[in-house]
Every structure is written in C-alpha cells, then in structure tokens.
Design an enzyme around this catalytic site. Structure first.
Site, PDB file in Angstrom:
ATOM      1  N   LYS A   1       0.829  -1.213   0.000  1.00 28.02           N
ATOM      2  CA  LYS A   1       0.000   0.000   0.000  1.00 28.02           C
ATOM      3  C   LYS A   1       0.858   1.256   0.000  1.00 28.02           C
ATOM      4  O   LYS A   1       0.453   2.287  -0.535  1.00 28.02           O
ATOM      5  CB  LYS A   1      -0.963  -0.005   1.197  1.00 28.02           C
ATOM      6  CG  LYS A   1      -2.120  -0.972   1.002  1.00 28.02           C
ATOM      7  CD  LYS A   1      -3.286  -0.651   1.908  1.00 28.02           C
ATOM      8  CE  LYS A   1      -4.452  -1.569   1.655  1.00 28.02           C
ATOM      9  NZ  LYS A   1      -5.539  -1.397   2.616  1.00 28.02           N
TER      10      LYS A   1
ATOM     11  N   LYS B   1      -4.215 -10.378  -6.862  1.00 26.95           N
ATOM     12  CA  LYS B   1      -5.461 -10.592  -6.112  1.00 26.95           C
ATOM     13  C   LYS B   1      -6.602  -9.747  -6.690  1.00 26.95           C
ATOM     14  O   LYS B   1      -6.367  -8.602  -7.070  1.00 26.95           O
ATOM     15  CB  LYS B   1      -5.179 -10.177  -4.653  1.00 26.95           C
ATOM     16  CG  LYS B   1      -6.306 -10.379  -3.688  1.00 26.95           C
ATOM     17  CD  LYS B   1      -5.975  -9.776  -2.330  1.00 26.95           C
ATOM     18  CE  LYS B   1      -6.263  -8.288  -2.295  1.00 26.95           C
ATOM     19  NZ  LYS B   1      -6.318  -7.714  -0.941  1.00 26.95           N
TER      20      LYS B   1
ATOM     21  N   LYS C   1     -11.251  -4.741  -4.603  1.00 26.98           N
ATOM     22  CA  LYS C   1     -12.330  -3.746  -4.767  1.00 26.98           C
ATOM     23  C   LYS C   1     -11.782  -2.472  -5.399  1.00 26.98           C
ATOM     24  O   LYS C   1     -12.502  -1.720  -6.024  1.00 26.98           O
ATOM     25  CB  LYS C   1     -12.908  -3.275  -3.432  1.00 26.98           C
ATOM     26  CG  LYS C   1     -13.273  -4.270  -2.393  1.00 26.98           C
ATOM     27  CD  LYS C   1     -13.940  -3.505  -1.225  1.00 26.98           C
ATOM     28  CE  LYS C   1     -13.949  -4.282   0.065  1.00 26.98           C
ATOM     29  NZ  LYS C   1     -12.763  -4.117   0.896  1.00 26.98           N
TER      30      LYS C   1
HETATM   31  P1  TYM Z   1     -10.998  -6.260   3.125  1.00 23.57           P
HETATM   32  O1  TYM Z   1     -12.065  -5.255   3.319  1.00 23.57           O
HETATM   33  O2  TYM Z   1      -9.903  -5.953   2.158  1.00 23.57           O
HETATM   34  O3  TYM Z   1     -11.618  -7.646   2.694  1.00 23.57           O
HETATM   35  C1  TYM Z   1     -12.644  -8.273   3.445  1.00 23.57           C
HETATM   36  C2  TYM Z   1     -12.421  -9.771   3.459  1.00 23.57           C
HETATM   37  O4  TYM Z   1     -12.342 -10.278   2.127  1.00 23.57           O
HETATM   38  C3  TYM Z   1     -11.151 -11.057   1.965  1.00 23.57           C
HETATM   39  N1  TYM Z   1     -10.680 -10.873   0.581  1.00 23.57           N
HETATM   40  C4  TYM Z   1     -10.523 -11.871  -0.298  1.00 23.57           C
HETATM   41  N2  TYM Z   1     -10.701 -13.202  -0.192  1.00 23.57           N
HETATM   42  C5  TYM Z   1     -10.443 -13.954  -1.299  1.00 23.57           C
HETATM   43  N3  TYM Z   1     -10.018 -13.424  -2.492  1.00 23.57           N
HETATM   44  C6  TYM Z   1      -9.820 -12.096  -2.630  1.00 23.57           C
HETATM   45  N4  TYM Z   1      -9.418 -11.596  -3.786  1.00 23.57           N
HETATM   46  C7  TYM Z   1     -10.068 -11.249  -1.501  1.00 23.57           C
HETATM   47  N5  TYM Z   1      -9.993  -9.907  -1.292  1.00 23.57           N
HETATM   48  C8  TYM Z   1     -10.359  -9.700  -0.020  1.00 23.57           C
HETATM   49  C9  TYM Z   1     -10.168 -10.480   2.970  1.00 23.57           C
HETATM   50  O5  TYM Z   1      -9.161 -11.404   3.310  1.00 23.57           O
HETATM   51  C10 TYM Z   1     -11.075 -10.149   4.135  1.00 23.57           C
HETATM   52  O6  TYM Z   1     -11.262 -11.291   4.940  1.00 23.57           O
HETATM   53  N6  TYM Z   1      -8.049  -5.644   7.089  1.00 23.57           N
HETATM   54  C11 TYM Z   1      -9.275  -6.255   6.620  1.00 23.57           C
HETATM   55  C12 TYM Z   1     -10.498  -5.796   7.414  1.00 23.57           C
HETATM   56  C13 TYM Z   1     -10.374  -5.978   8.875  1.00 23.57           C
HETATM   57  C14 TYM Z   1     -10.428  -7.224   9.572  1.00 23.57           C
HETATM   58  C15 TYM Z   1     -10.328  -6.861  10.955  1.00 23.57           C
HETATM   59  C16 TYM Z   1     -10.544  -8.540   9.176  1.00 23.57           C
HETATM   60  C17 TYM Z   1     -10.271  -4.986   9.797  1.00 23.57           C
HETATM   61  N7  TYM Z   1     -10.244  -5.505  11.041  1.00 23.57           N
HETATM   62  C18 TYM Z   1     -10.343  -7.864  11.947  1.00 23.57           C
HETATM   63  C19 TYM Z   1     -10.564  -9.530  10.167  1.00 23.57           C
HETATM   64  C20 TYM Z   1     -10.462  -9.180  11.526  1.00 23.57           C
HETATM   65  C21 TYM Z   1      -9.492  -5.881   5.176  1.00 23.57           C
HETATM   66  O7  TYM Z   1      -9.003  -4.903   4.693  1.00 23.57           O
HETATM   67  O8  TYM Z   1     -10.347  -6.672   4.538  1.00 23.57           O
END
Ligand code: TYM
Length: 333
Positions: A116, A198, A201
């Site tokens: 990032k 990957k 979004k």
């Molecule tokens: P975020 O918002 O990027 O994504 C949410 C969840 O989706 C999963 N994910 C994917 N899984 C499979 N293939 C993909 N291409 C893909 N892109 C995203 C992510 O692994 C995630 O589980 N930091 C986290 C949010 C967060 C969080 C937490 C998660 C904040 N606090 C505490 C777990 C526990 C994030 O940015 O996810």
C-alpha cells in the site's frame, strides 16, 4: 446470543467500495456459514478505510450499503452482532494500548503495508503503518476464537496472535489467542485480467473484478473477457493461473470439486467453461442482490440495526478493555 459455551467469531470488512465476488467467496460466505453456530461479531471497518484518502459522502454511503449487503447475505442482526467499527470507541482505545506492545520491526514486515505504501506513495500515513494493530484490537476485544478471512489477511492475523501472546506473558492471560478460519476454496480469488494479482475492490480496471452488485449481463461479459491461456483444456495448474482461478470461483459457487469440474468440462472449450462460471456466479449473487435492493430502501431499519449492533458490541468490548486497563496499571476511579 451471549452464550458461555459457544465459540466466538469476529471479522470485519472495509467499506471502501462494493465488495467483489472475491470478498464474498473468500470471507463473507464463511461469515454467513459460521453465523449459524457461533457467537458472531461482524463489523464494517471504517477506521481502517481512512488509512487511504476517502471522499466523506461516498464513505458514508458505502458504509450504509455495506451494512445492507451484510444483512442481504443472510446475517440475522438479532442473532449476530453486526456493527460499524467507529461506533464502538473501544477499538481505538485498545488499539493505542496495543501499539505499546507491538514492535516497530514486526509492524514494518507487513507485506500489505509495503504494497500500500507503493500504491499510495503520496500518503504513507502513520495510520497505514498502524493498520494491523487496530486489526488486532478489533479481534482481541471480543476474545474471538475464530477469524474468517481470505489468505491476504493471514499475516495480520499472525501479528494479532503475537501481540496477544506477548501481552498475556507480560501480565496474566488476558486475551484469547485467535485462530484464522479459511474456507476450503476461494481464499484467494485473483483478478480476471491479471490472474497473478489478487482481485481487489480498488482495482481501476472494471473488467478485473466482479462486484457483488454487478448486473447479470455485466458478470457474463466480465467472465467472457477473463484472461486465460492458449491450451483450451480445463484443469488446474500453477502455470494456468487464469483457468485455475475460474475453477476456484466455480468450485466455491457450486460446491463441485476440481476433479469433478475437470471431468465435466473434459471435452469442452474455454467458451463453455467461462459461460458456466458466469452462470454459477449470477446464481450465487442474484438472491443477495434482490435482498439488498429491498433492504437499501429501508434506511431507518438499517440505522436501528446498526445502533443496536454497536450497543451490543460495546458491551462486550468494554469488558475486555476494562481488564486491560487494570492490568497495565491505569488509575481507575
Ligand atoms: P478487506 O475489506 O480488504 O476484505 C474483506 C475480506 O475479504 C477477503 N478478501 C478476499 N478473499 C479472497 N479473495 C480475494 N481476492 C479477496 N480480497 C479480499 C479479505 O481477506 C477479508 O477477509 N483488514 C481487513 C479488514 C479488517 C479485519 C479486521 C478482518 C479490519 N479488522 C479484523 C478480520 C479481523 C481488510 O481490509 O479486509
């Protein structure tokens, strides 16, 4: 819901855009699956979202939409605690304390921070660096046993475990050390245009990702133009990342094994396979979209669920935070 014997689950998602089918298959689908048997806390991570510059009106709108989408995938707001991270101040409070139990070196090793920082070279703020500590606070506040996530969050979860262990050793056992929960398939759904990357979004190329709210026609078009290879045989292999990715999506949507998919498409070309994947994705997303379209018109209901969710989350979070403050030696009056 708070049942002493039930395992606790926590996970969050950032409201940075409409989630992709990657978010759904990698994480949200498991949120729903776990919501039946566990005490679940699911949050919209808006504090994390502002580590990258956001347009305020858009962030507000996307948070509401994300909330509606979480209910639309089938999370029952009565049985589960569904809330917005910034509505529960204990997240920021614990995060500050945990900063003092996290080493600069270990936070510097986070690959997502490195990625990032490159992507947002003009805004490498301290929040971006501190992001995984806030994530540790999210998890540890609720004494979570399991954290359903995609593969990209594995390193952050490992850090949360290390922080919990360290705190428990410096004082006495205070935090449960959480385990990640990964689905059998779909933990890393890749971009449709560059299957070595990957699916995200925030990808600027709209053909690279399928959003959970894309119209069926657009979903079909996106899968049709997915990058594959020239071999025209459907099987999984490291040197066929495009087809392997489509097989993961198909498998996660239908429940079919890779062996079965290879058999079913043995004498068929990529055109047929892409059409089948698109159809499976549409079938998977359509009921969610219908429910979303219904819920999004009832803002009062969504606000009332979010309010109740944050009250219930705060109640649980306060219990842990109070213990932590006592252990570190804060004067309590
Ligand atoms: P975020 O918002 O990027 O994504 C949410 C969840 O989706 C999963 N994910 C994917 N899984 C499979 N293939 C993909 N291409 C893909 N892109 C995203 C992510 O692994 C995630 O589980 N930091 C986290 C949010 C967060 C969080 C937490 C998660 C904040 N606090 C505490 C777990 C526990 C994030 O940015 O996810």
């Amino acid at each position: 819901m708070e049942n002493e014997n039930k395992k606790i689950v926590l996970s969050c998602i950032q409201p940075t855009s409409v989630p992709t089918i990657g978010n759904y298959l990698g994480a949200l689908k498991n949120w729903k699956y776990m919501s039946e048997d566990y005490d679940c806390y699911y949050a919209i991570a808006d504090l994390h979202a502002i580590t990258v510059r956001q347009e305020p009106a858009k962030l507000r709108k996307q948070s509401l939409e994300m909330y509606a989408l979480l209910l639309a995938i089938g999370l029952d707001p009565e049985k589960n605690v569904v809330f917005v991270q910034s509505h529960v101040p204990e997240h920021s409070q614990l995060s500050w304390i945990l900063n003092c139990y996290t080493q600069f070196g270990e936070a510097s090793r986070m690959t997502q921070f490195k990625e990032k920082s490159q992507k947002h070279a003009d805004n490498i703020n301290v929040g971006l660096f501190d992001y995984p500590v806030l994530m540790a606070a999210d998890i540890l506040l609720y004494q979570a046993d399991y954290v359903p996530i995609g593969a990209d969050q594995k390193q952050h979860l490992e850090l949360a475990r290390n922080i919990a262990d360290r705190f428990n050793q410096v004082y006495t056992p205070t935090f449960k050390v959480p385990e990640p929960f990964f689905g059998k398939v779909g933990t890393r759904i890749m971009s449709l245009q560059d299957p070595t990357k990957k699916m995200s979004k925030s990808d600027v190329n709209p053909k690279a990702s399928v959003s959970m709210l894309d119209k069926p026609d657009d979903i079909v078009k996106k899968f049709k133009s997915a990058v594959t290879d020239s071999e025209a045989r459907v099987y999984a292999s490291d040197d066929k990342p495009g087809i392997t990715n489509l097989m993961s999506i198909y498998s996660a949507c239908t429940g079919l094994s890779f062996e079965q998919i290879e058999k079913d498409f043995d004498s068929k070309g990529y055109g047929d396979f892409k059409a089948a994947v698109a159809e499976a994705a549409v079938e998977c997303l359509e009921p969610i979209q219908n429910e979303f379209n219904h819920l999004i018109n009832d803002k009062a209901y969504l606000e009332s669920c979010a309010r109740t969710g944050s009250e219930r989350a705060s109640y649980a979070a306060r219990k842990t935070l109070r213990k932590v403050m006592k252990k570190v030696g804060f004067w309590q009056v």
